[in-house]
Write an enzyme that holds these catalytic residues in place. Sequence first.
Site, PDB file in Angstrom:
ATOM      1  N   ASP A  38      -0.986  -6.199   0.012  1.00 44.54           N
ATOM      2  CA  ASP A  38      -1.462  -5.425   1.341  1.00 44.54           C
ATOM      3  C   ASP A  38      -2.806  -5.318   1.481  1.00 44.54           C
ATOM      4  OD1 ASP A  38       0.780  -4.741   3.132  1.00 44.54           O
ATOM      5  OD2 ASP A  38       1.350  -3.050   1.784  1.00 44.54           O
ATOM      6  N   GLU A  50      -1.017  -5.446   9.210  1.00 44.97           N
ATOM      7  CA  GLU A  50      -0.042  -4.533  10.112  1.00 44.97           C
ATOM      8  C   GLU A  50      -0.531  -4.466  11.395  1.00 44.97           C
ATOM      9  OE1 GLU A  50       0.581  -0.710   8.840  1.00 44.97           O
ATOM     10  OE2 GLU A  50       1.174  -1.202   6.822  1.00 44.97           O
ATOM     11  N   ASP A  85       0.910  -1.248   0.226  1.00 39.91           N
ATOM     12  CA  ASP A  85       0.006  -0.138  -0.040  1.00 39.91           C
ATOM     13  C   ASP A  85       1.066   1.043  -0.134  1.00 39.91           C
ATOM     14  OD1 ASP A  85       0.875  -0.357   2.417  1.00 39.91           O
ATOM     15  OD2 ASP A  85      -1.086   0.077   3.699  1.00 39.91           O
ATOM     16  N   SER A  86       1.935   0.952  -0.231  1.00 38.46           N
ATOM     17  CA  SER A  86       3.268   2.138  -0.312  1.00 38.46           C
ATOM     18  C   SER A  86       2.959   2.720  -1.651  1.00 38.46           C
ATOM     19  CB  SER A  86       4.599   1.717  -0.249  1.00 38.46           C
ATOM     20  OG  SER A  86       4.741   0.508  -1.032  1.00 38.46           O
ATOM     21  N   GLU A  98       9.600  -3.815  10.268  1.00 38.24           N
ATOM     22  CA  GLU A  98      10.024  -2.526   9.452  1.00 38.24           C
ATOM     23  C   GLU A  98      10.461  -1.488  10.632  1.00 38.24           C
ATOM     24  OE1 GLU A  98       7.117  -0.731   6.865  1.00 38.24           O
ATOM     25  OE2 GLU A  98       7.950   1.159   6.473  1.00 38.24           O
ATOM     26  N   LYS A 117      -1.130  -9.496   3.391  1.00 34.28           N
ATOM     27  CA  LYS A 117      -0.173  -8.790   4.628  1.00 34.28           C
ATOM     28  C   LYS A 117      -1.173  -7.846   5.465  1.00 34.28           C
ATOM     29  CE  LYS A 117       3.307  -5.879   3.912  1.00 34.28           C
ATOM     30  NZ  LYS A 117       2.979  -4.582   4.798  1.00 34.28           N
TER      31      LYS A 117
HETATM   32  O1  KIV Z   1       3.857  -0.967   1.509  1.00 31.57           O
HETATM   33  C1  KIV Z   1       4.777  -1.427   1.528  1.00 31.57           C
HETATM   34  O2  KIV Z   1       5.340  -1.275   0.353  1.00 31.57           O
HETATM   35  C2  KIV Z   1       5.445  -2.059   2.827  1.00 31.57           C
HETATM   36  C3  KIV Z   1       6.820  -2.345   2.463  1.00 31.57           C
HETATM   37  C4  KIV Z   1       7.512  -1.247   2.846  1.00 31.57           C
HETATM   38  C5  KIV Z   1       6.988  -3.537   3.924  1.00 31.57           C
HETATM   39  O3  KIV Z   1       4.532  -2.539   3.425  1.00 31.57           O
END
Ligand code: KIV
Length: 264
Positions: A84, A114, A45-46, A181, A112
């Site tokens: 994510d 968090e 989600d980056s 992270e 994934k």
């Molecule tokens: O969203 C993302 O790219 C991430 C990584 C930086 C681990 O969660």
Amino acid sequence: MQTVTINTLNALKEKGTKFPVITAYDASFSRLVEHAGIEVVLVGDSLGNVIQGHSSTVPVSMDDMIYHVQAVCRGNNKSLIIADLPFMAYATEEQTMENAALLMQAGAHMVKLEGGAWLEESVLMLSERGIPVCGHLGLTPQSVNKFGGYKVQGRTSEAAEQMIQDALLLEQAGIDILVLECVPTPLASKIARELDIPVIGIGAGPDTDAQVLVIYDILGLSPHQPKFAKNFLQDTGNIESALKTYADEVRSGAFPTTEHGFKS
Ligand code: KIV
């Protein structure tokens, strides 16, 4: 590269062989990542930061994630693809199940999320229903407003102990992989040693089982290069070589070094 599965990653951990992970958000980069032989792609989600230009990942929606997961999957048949779950897409167990199913149906091989102990039931439910799960502890960007900024986590002995307990509990609940992270190197080393599953670091020093970076950081495209990242394009001159060099340096242990990590 052979098709990568969760068994491939577990075998690498068992042998003590480090593996590279990289983010991708579209079919073209995903294809290059596959050609570079990188085992795992994270549709992070980056994308909220690097694609959409937001200052955090909070605005990213499920529709955004589905769109990018589908694109990444079209470009890559070999890497294992993690997607994510975005902000508030797993606030309740019902939402977690529905949204994880949508990401898997979009083509992801693993989702994934968090957070620590509060996710125990959700992880258990996903795992029992056949959805592989990646945990994410330390600096969890969706909680940036709660942290009051992008800060290294786990620096006090209480916070470090809490993170170790969260990691063990999530492993017990059924996560298959864990991302750490921005965690002090000694803490990340300890967690990687204590867990049987692969532990992927980013800003977590040289001792984790694998490394993940945002693809735009390794290509020097981000306006602010994080301390834990490295521009692999400047010495290699083209994207294919940059990706291959990143993968080689992660496997050989040349990257990351202690200077890419944080002290306690
Ligand atoms: O969203 C993302 O790219 C991430 C990584 C930086 C681990 O969660």
